[in-house]
Design a protein around this motif. Structure first.
Motif, PDB file in Angstrom:
ATOM      1  N   ASP A 117     -11.269  29.020   8.200  1.00 11.11           N
ATOM      2  CA  ASP A 117     -11.134  28.106   7.057  1.00 11.11           C
ATOM      3  C   ASP A 117     -12.081  26.926   7.268  1.00 11.11           C
ATOM      4  N   PRO A 118     -13.380  27.091   6.932  1.00 11.60           N
ATOM      5  CA  PRO A 118     -14.362  26.035   7.171  1.00 11.60           C
ATOM      6  C   PRO A 118     -14.034  24.717   6.491  1.00 11.60           C
ATOM      7  N   SER A 119     -13.195  24.749   5.465  1.00  5.19           N
ATOM      8  CA  SER A 119     -12.829  23.492   4.795  1.00  5.19           C
ATOM      9  C   SER A 119     -12.044  22.569   5.704  1.00  5.19           C
ATOM     10  N   ARG A 120     -11.497  23.106   6.780  1.00  2.54           N
ATOM     11  CA  ARG A 120     -10.763  22.259   7.723  1.00  2.54           C
ATOM     12  C   ARG A 120     -11.648  21.147   8.269  1.00  2.54           C
ATOM     13  N   LEU A 121     -12.929  21.461   8.465  1.00  2.00           N
ATOM     14  CA  LEU A 121     -13.865  20.450   8.964  1.00  2.00           C
ATOM     15  C   LEU A 121     -14.910  20.058   7.922  1.00  2.00           C
ATOM     16  N   GLY A 122     -15.228  20.976   7.019  1.00  2.67           N
ATOM     17  CA  GLY A 122     -16.329  20.724   6.097  1.00  2.67           C
ATOM     18  C   GLY A 122     -15.937  20.294   4.710  1.00  2.67           C
ATOM     19  N   GLY A 123     -14.626  20.291   4.422  1.00  4.76           N
ATOM     20  CA  GLY A 123     -14.217  19.907   3.081  1.00  4.76           C
ATOM     21  C   GLY A 123     -14.454  21.014   2.073  1.00  4.76           C
ATOM     22  N   PRO A 124     -14.374  20.708   0.779  1.00  3.37           N
ATOM     23  CA  PRO A 124     -14.395  21.740  -0.257  1.00  3.37           C
ATOM     24  C   PRO A 124     -15.781  22.255  -0.655  1.00  3.37           C
ATOM     25  N   ASP A 125     -16.838  21.625  -0.187  1.00  2.00           N
ATOM     26  CA  ASP A 125     -18.190  22.002  -0.611  1.00  2.00           C
ATOM     27  C   ASP A 125     -18.556  23.389  -0.069  1.00  2.00           C
ATOM     28  N   PRO A 126     -18.792  24.386  -0.931  1.00  2.00           N
ATOM     29  CA  PRO A 126     -19.114  25.749  -0.480  1.00  2.00           C
ATOM     30  C   PRO A 126     -20.386  25.813   0.366  1.00  2.00           C
ATOM     31  N   GLU A 127     -21.373  24.972   0.052  1.00  2.00           N
ATOM     32  CA  GLU A 127     -22.620  24.998   0.812  1.00  2.00           C
ATOM     33  C   GLU A 127     -22.393  24.542   2.246  1.00  2.00           C
ATOM     34  N   GLN A 129     -19.545  24.690   3.837  1.00  2.00           N
ATOM     35  CA  GLN A 129     -18.748  25.727   4.476  1.00  2.00           C
ATOM     36  C   GLN A 129     -19.622  26.887   4.944  1.00  2.00           C
ATOM     37  N   ALA A 130     -20.592  27.258   4.138  1.00  2.00           N
ATOM     38  CA  ALA A 130     -21.505  28.346   4.516  1.00  2.00           C
ATOM     39  C   ALA A 130     -22.329  27.973   5.745  1.00  2.00           C
ATOM     40  N   ARG A 131     -22.755  26.712   5.801  1.00  2.00           N
ATOM     41  CA  ARG A 131     -23.524  26.257   6.971  1.00  2.00           C
ATOM     42  C   ARG A 131     -22.660  26.277   8.228  1.00  2.00           C
ATOM     43  N   ILE A 132     -21.404  25.912   8.071  1.00  2.58           N
ATOM     44  CA  ILE A 132     -20.483  25.941   9.213  1.00  2.58           C
ATOM     45  C   ILE A 132     -20.304  27.375   9.717  1.00  2.58           C
ATOM     46  N   LYS A 133     -20.129  28.306   8.784  1.00  3.23           N
ATOM     47  CA  LYS A 133     -19.969  29.707   9.169  1.00  3.23           C
ATOM     48  C   LYS A 133     -21.199  30.215   9.916  1.00  3.23           C
ATOM     49  N   ALA A 134     -22.373  29.863   9.408  1.00  4.74           N
ATOM     50  CA  ALA A 134     -23.611  30.320  10.041  1.00  4.74           C
ATOM     51  C   ALA A 134     -23.794  29.689  11.418  1.00  4.74           C
ATOM     52  N   ALA A 135     -23.517  28.397  11.517  1.00  5.21           N
ATOM     53  CA  ALA A 135     -23.697  27.690  12.788  1.00  5.21           C
ATOM     54  C   ALA A 135     -22.729  28.196  13.847  1.00  5.21           C
ATOM     55  N   THR A 136     -21.482  28.433  13.451  1.00  2.57           N
ATOM     56  CA  THR A 136     -20.515  28.916  14.434  1.00  2.57           C
ATOM     57  C   THR A 136     -20.831  30.347  14.862  1.00  2.57           C
ATOM     58  N   ALA A 137     -21.363  31.149  13.959  1.00  2.00           N
ATOM     59  CA  ALA A 137     -21.765  32.506  14.332  1.00  2.00           C
ATOM     60  C   ALA A 137     -22.843  32.463  15.407  1.00  2.00           C
ATOM     61  N   GLU A 138     -23.822  31.593  15.231  1.00  2.00           N
ATOM     62  CA  GLU A 138     -24.891  31.482  16.220  1.00  2.00           C
ATOM     63  C   GLU A 138     -24.375  30.923  17.542  1.00  2.00           C
ATOM     64  N   ARG A 139     -23.441  29.991  17.464  1.00  2.00           N
ATOM     65  CA  ARG A 139     -22.863  29.435  18.690  1.00  2.00           C
ATOM     66  C   ARG A 139     -22.109  30.517  19.460  1.00  2.00           C
TER      67      ARG A 139
END
Length: 229
Positions: A117-127, A129-139
């Motif tokens: 649930d990327p909104s936990r840290l990134g809030g409601p903005d879909p863009e 949230q997508a960056r969070i998903k991509a960054a965590t995947a790489e991490r």
């Protein structure tokens, strides 16, 4: 009849390696299915046992509650040494066992709280949230690469077919399950080719064939599609 353990878990979740360990040990256990990410009704099942409303949570026959997947796995392996699911305290591999059993939840597993649930840290903005998903995947991939670079020389030195020697350990179960989550097993194969040989071996272990079919089934395209994000 021996009183069973109770585990709060869910299909394809972090409770699966715990269930796999109990299966290999031969312990009687009951599963309370509680996919907490599906909403409050599911989370409420766990609340009295774990106030964080997270799985897995294990209740022993004596009524003791143990949470945190790594803690449960280490406890089971040490409590039932005859199953040979962890190096003994005086084994040369024990330090590395504890190192990696701690590394996985601290550096990899914890990121799924964000990814689910990327909104936990990134809030409601879909863009965002997508960056969070991509960054965590790489991490996550970076962490697998680092583990591969550190554990492989040790594994080669001591020999054996698994991460820490000749015997399958709860560390192998842990990596096998967590490596199926996002960013999917196919990228794990690329990041950690030597560890990939081990997880494929665990995937194919005949002692777990029926268990995998019930709790984390292999299906067409599973290496890319997985069951969790």
């Amino acid at each position: 009849m021996e009183k069973p353990f109770t585990i709060f878990s869910a299909l394809g979740s972090g409770g699966v390696p715990v269930e796999a360990a109990m299966t290999l040990i031969g312990l009687p256990f009951e599963v309370i299915e509680a996919p907490t990410w599906e909403g409050e009704a599911q989370a409420a099942k766990v609340a009295a046992i774990n106030p964080l409303k997270q799985i897995p949570a294990l209740v022993t026959p004596a009524g003791e509650t143990i949470t945190e997947s790594a803690a449960i796995l280490i406890w089971l392996a040490d409590r039932y040494p005859e199953a040979r699911l962890a190096p003994k305290v005086d084994d040369p591999a024990r330090a590395q066992f504890l190192r990696w059993m701690t590394f996985i939840p601290a550096s990899i597993y914890s990121l799924f709280w964000v990814r689910d649930d990327p909104s936990r840290l990134g809030g409601p903005d879909p863009e965002i949230q997508a960056r969070i998903k991509a960054a965590t995947a790489e991490r996550i991939l970076d962490c697998w690469r680092m583990m591969e670079s550190q554990i492989t020389p040790f594994s080669e030195k001591i020999g054996g077919r698994y991460l820490l020697g000749d015997a399958l350990s709860v560390l192998d179960l842990y990596v096998t399950v967590v490596s199926r989550w996002g960013p999917r097993r196919v990228r794990f194969y690329e990041a950690a080719p030597r560890m990939s040989e081990v997880v494929r071996r665990v995937d194919a272990d005949p002692r777990l064939a029926a268990f995998w079919e019930r709790r984390f089934p292999f299906f067409d395209g599973w290496e890319r599609l997985g069951q969790q994000g």
